[in-house]
Design an enzyme around this catalytic site. Structure first.
Site, PDB file in Angstrom:
ATOM      1  N   ARG A   1      63.043 -68.598  46.063  1.00 31.38           N
ATOM      2  CA  ARG A   1      62.494 -67.698  45.370  1.00 31.38           C
ATOM      3  C   ARG A   1      62.888 -67.721  43.687  1.00 31.38           C
ATOM      4  O   ARG A   1      62.029 -67.405  43.100  1.00 31.38           O
ATOM      5  CB  ARG A   1      63.322 -66.213  45.896  1.00 31.38           C
ATOM      6  CG  ARG A   1      62.573 -65.041  45.704  1.00 31.38           C
ATOM      7  CD  ARG A   1      62.791 -63.998  47.014  1.00 31.38           C
ATOM      8  NE  ARG A   1      62.298 -64.618  48.262  1.00 31.38           N
ATOM      9  CZ  ARG A   1      62.996 -65.425  49.106  1.00 31.38           C
ATOM     10  NH1 ARG A   1      64.432 -65.226  48.796  1.00 31.38           N
ATOM     11  NH2 ARG A   1      62.663 -65.646  50.200  1.00 31.38           N
ATOM     12  N   THR A   2      64.158 -67.669  43.149  1.00 29.81           N
ATOM     13  CA  THR A   2      64.345 -67.537  41.770  1.00 29.81           C
ATOM     14  C   THR A   2      63.831 -68.763  41.032  1.00 29.81           C
ATOM     15  O   THR A   2      63.034 -68.356  40.038  1.00 29.81           O
ATOM     16  CB  THR A   2      66.040 -67.895  41.552  1.00 29.81           C
ATOM     17  OG1 THR A   2      66.414 -66.501  42.305  1.00 29.81           O
ATOM     18  CG2 THR A   2      66.281 -67.319  39.990  1.00 29.81           C
TER      19      THR A   2
ATOM     20  N   LYS B   1      76.004 -88.318  38.396  1.00 29.15           N
ATOM     21  CA  LYS B   1      77.068 -89.481  37.675  1.00 29.15           C
ATOM     22  C   LYS B   1      78.238 -88.600  37.161  1.00 29.15           C
ATOM     23  O   LYS B   1      79.181 -88.817  36.405  1.00 29.15           O
ATOM     24  CB  LYS B   1      76.365 -89.932  36.334  1.00 29.15           C
ATOM     25  CG  LYS B   1      75.504 -90.911  37.022  1.00 29.15           C
ATOM     26  CD  LYS B   1      75.038 -91.579  36.041  1.00 29.15           C
ATOM     27  CE  LYS B   1      73.823 -92.707  36.198  1.00 29.15           C
ATOM     28  NZ  LYS B   1      72.820 -93.178  35.062  1.00 29.15           N
TER      29      LYS B   1
ATOM     30  N   ARG C   1      70.622 -72.232  37.413  1.00 31.88           N
ATOM     31  CA  ARG C   1      71.393 -71.790  38.517  1.00 31.88           C
ATOM     32  C   ARG C   1      72.621 -72.892  38.935  1.00 31.88           C
ATOM     33  O   ARG C   1      72.054 -73.828  38.907  1.00 31.88           O
ATOM     34  CB  ARG C   1      70.739 -71.477  39.657  1.00 31.88           C
ATOM     35  CG  ARG C   1      71.495 -71.116  40.956  1.00 31.88           C
ATOM     36  CD  ARG C   1      70.802 -70.739  42.149  1.00 31.88           C
ATOM     37  NE  ARG C   1      70.277 -69.471  42.019  1.00 31.88           N
ATOM     38  CZ  ARG C   1      69.771 -68.644  43.074  1.00 31.88           C
ATOM     39  NH1 ARG C   1      69.736 -69.188  44.091  1.00 31.88           N
ATOM     40  NH2 ARG C   1      69.444 -67.487  42.891  1.00 31.88           N
TER      41      ARG C   1
ATOM     42  N   HIS D   1      73.613 -62.186  38.889  1.00 30.66           N
ATOM     43  CA  HIS D   1      72.352 -62.756  38.800  1.00 30.66           C
ATOM     44  C   HIS D   1      71.487 -61.857  38.339  1.00 30.66           C
ATOM     45  O   HIS D   1      70.705 -60.791  39.006  1.00 30.66           O
ATOM     46  CB  HIS D   1      71.986 -62.843  40.455  1.00 30.66           C
ATOM     47  CG  HIS D   1      70.665 -63.398  40.812  1.00 30.66           C
ATOM     48  ND1 HIS D   1      69.759 -63.975  39.826  1.00 30.66           N
ATOM     49  CD2 HIS D   1      70.152 -63.558  42.121  1.00 30.66           C
ATOM     50  CE1 HIS D   1      68.714 -64.660  40.431  1.00 30.66           C
ATOM     51  NE2 HIS D   1      68.816 -64.458  41.590  1.00 30.66           N
TER      52      HIS D   1
END
Lengths: 313, 154
Positions: free
Chosen positions: A62-63, A91, A112, A140
């Site tokens: 969604r985000t 890495k 995120r 958030h």
């Protein structure tokens, strides 16, 4: 590192709802309303020539898609990755180094990460604005802003409303941030949860300090007639250290349409989605359901934020 | 009578006396200053002395030791009531209370294993929060608040 201050958002980071004052939140919500009312043609060039880094170190549907859609509809372009399987991260590149790199490639970073505080760290590394799309169980902020936008849009105001929150109030970051944000507006709060999932003491203390009236309940039906907003949450299995503990509370709150017959006319049911079984699908057809509109409100809110931090609004 | 007994700790020529430490906290102070493992001069510790102001207190004397700002900040977390006496040639040259700063940089390890400060090579930042007599520390990065007993001083 830059803090949000005053109402000039150009170049600022959006890391935590706790960094925003009431005035700043109102300003963002006003801009979201403005942008939502703009015609598609006017919107489509607002961020022309701007590039957004979409750095999703952990999967999100969604985000990520909401941000990407918001940017694309404003005429901007997107580069980035959507899992920690991307080459440099695999890495072992640090958040600091990744942010330094994208700082030279793009105009704004949306990020995120499963590690808490990662977005603030990235903001220290980058001179371009960083918007936090979720950092572990911490913050958030764009979710909280779209929740506030939805409340304002459906009720015409936020000030003084009666807001009930139900489900996992212990681990759910959306309800923590929303409760603190609503304290700017003198809302009356009702917390509905089993004992093992009640609103943490540190949030309750913060609310008391801010003069907010709240009460704790076990029975969902007793608060439904009182509320202007009922915010349902999912009880997240992955948060429980012990499956037996999860079983005890799983399915404890299931909102069905017949439970809404004593709800106020204006009462709206919200949910950050995805839902599992806590809202029965028969609620979708009632005038109270607003959770899909809530998800859609992520677009104007994120568009407003992108335009503000890029100095285009 | 017990209350009238004078307490004596080894007299120092140059160094510091840390007085008014809350009782049973002296060993923690010694540990964070590192003088329990690496110090060439005398360190004397007195614990659970009677104190007019505090009821009971601990006292530490450390010979040939100066305190850095970071060390003073560390003491202020463990022993916010402490007084530092600076001794030169057996004479008291300076005396002051420790002061808890408004921001602590690189002093405290975050107790949240999922905090970015536990994953990258960086300094922690904490904000002390006084809640009546209880001291809590709020992490700048993961935004969690901890009781001071739950965090480790680096």
């Amino acid at each position: 590192m830059r803090e949000i201050g005053g109402l000039d958002f150009k170049g600022k980071d959006v890391i935590s709802i706790n960094d925003l004052s009431r005035q700043e939140i109102d300003f963002i919500l006003d801009k979201a309303e403005f942008i939502e009312k703009l015609d598609d043609g006017s919107k489509s060039t607002l961020l022309k020539g701007k590039i957004m880094a979409s750095l999703f170190f952990e999967p999100s549907t969604r985000t990520k898609d909401s941000f990407n859609s918001a940017m694309t509809r404003l005429g901007g372009t997107i580069i980035g990755f959507d899992s920690d399987k991307s080459t440099s991260i695999k890495k072992g590149e640090t958040v600091w180094d990744t942010a330094k790199m994208y700082n030279t490639y793009t105009d704004v970073i949306v990020m995120r990460h499963r590690v808490e505080g990662a977005a603030r760290r990235a903001a220290e590394a980058a001179s371009i604005p960083v918007i936090n799309g979720g950092d572990g169980a911490n913050q958030h902020p764009t979710q909280t802003l779209l929740d506030l936008y939805t409340i304002k849009k459906t009720q015409g105001r936020i000030e003084g409303l009666k807001v009930a929150m139900c489900g996992d109030l212990k681990y759910g970051r959306t309800v923590h941030s929303l409760a603190v944000a609503l304290s700017h507006y003198g809302c009356r709060l009702y917390f509905v949860a089993p004992k093992s999932l009640k609103m943490p003491n540190y949030i309750q203390k913060e609310l008391t300090k801010r003069g907010i009236v709240f009460s704790e309940h076990y029975n969902l039906e007793e608060v439904i007639p009182l509320a202007d907003i009922l915010y349902m949450t999912r009880i997240q299995k992955e948060r429980f250290p012990d499956e037996a503990e999860y079983e005890k509370v799983s399915g404890i709150y299931i909102l069905k349409s017949n439970m809404l017959k004593h709800a106020k006319e204006n009462m709206k049911v919200m949910h950050p989605l995805p839902r599992v079984d806590e809202i029965s699908t028969d609620v979708d057809e009632t005038r109270h359901a607003v959770y899909f509109e809530q998800a859609a409100n992520g677009i104007p809110v994120r568009q407003a934020l992108l335009c503000l931090v890029l100095g285009r609004l | 009578m017990a209350e009238d007994r004078p307490y004596k700790l080894y007299k120092i020529v140059n160094g510091i006396v840390i007085d008014h430490i809350p009782r049973f906290q002296a060993l923690k102070v010694i540990r964070v200053l590192g003088v329990d493992k690496d110090h060439d001069s005398i360190v004397s510790i007195g614990t659970n002395f009677s104190s007019g102001k505090m009821g009971n207190k601990d006292v530490i004397k450390i010979e040939n030791k100066q305190l850095t700002d970071d060390e003073l900040n560390k003491i202020s977390i463990i022993a916010p009531t402490a007084t530092i006496n600076w001794i030169e040639k057996e004479t008291l040259v300076k005396k002051h209370k420790v002061e808890l700063p408004s921001i602590l940089k690189g002093i405290v390890k975050c107790a949240n294993p999922n905090c970015i400060t536990r994953h990258e090579d960086m300094k922690t930042i904490f904000y002390p929060i006084r809640d009546n007599d209880v001291l809590r520390l709020r992490c700048h990065y993961c935004e969690r608040t901890f009781d001071k007993e739950d965090v480790e001083i680096i």
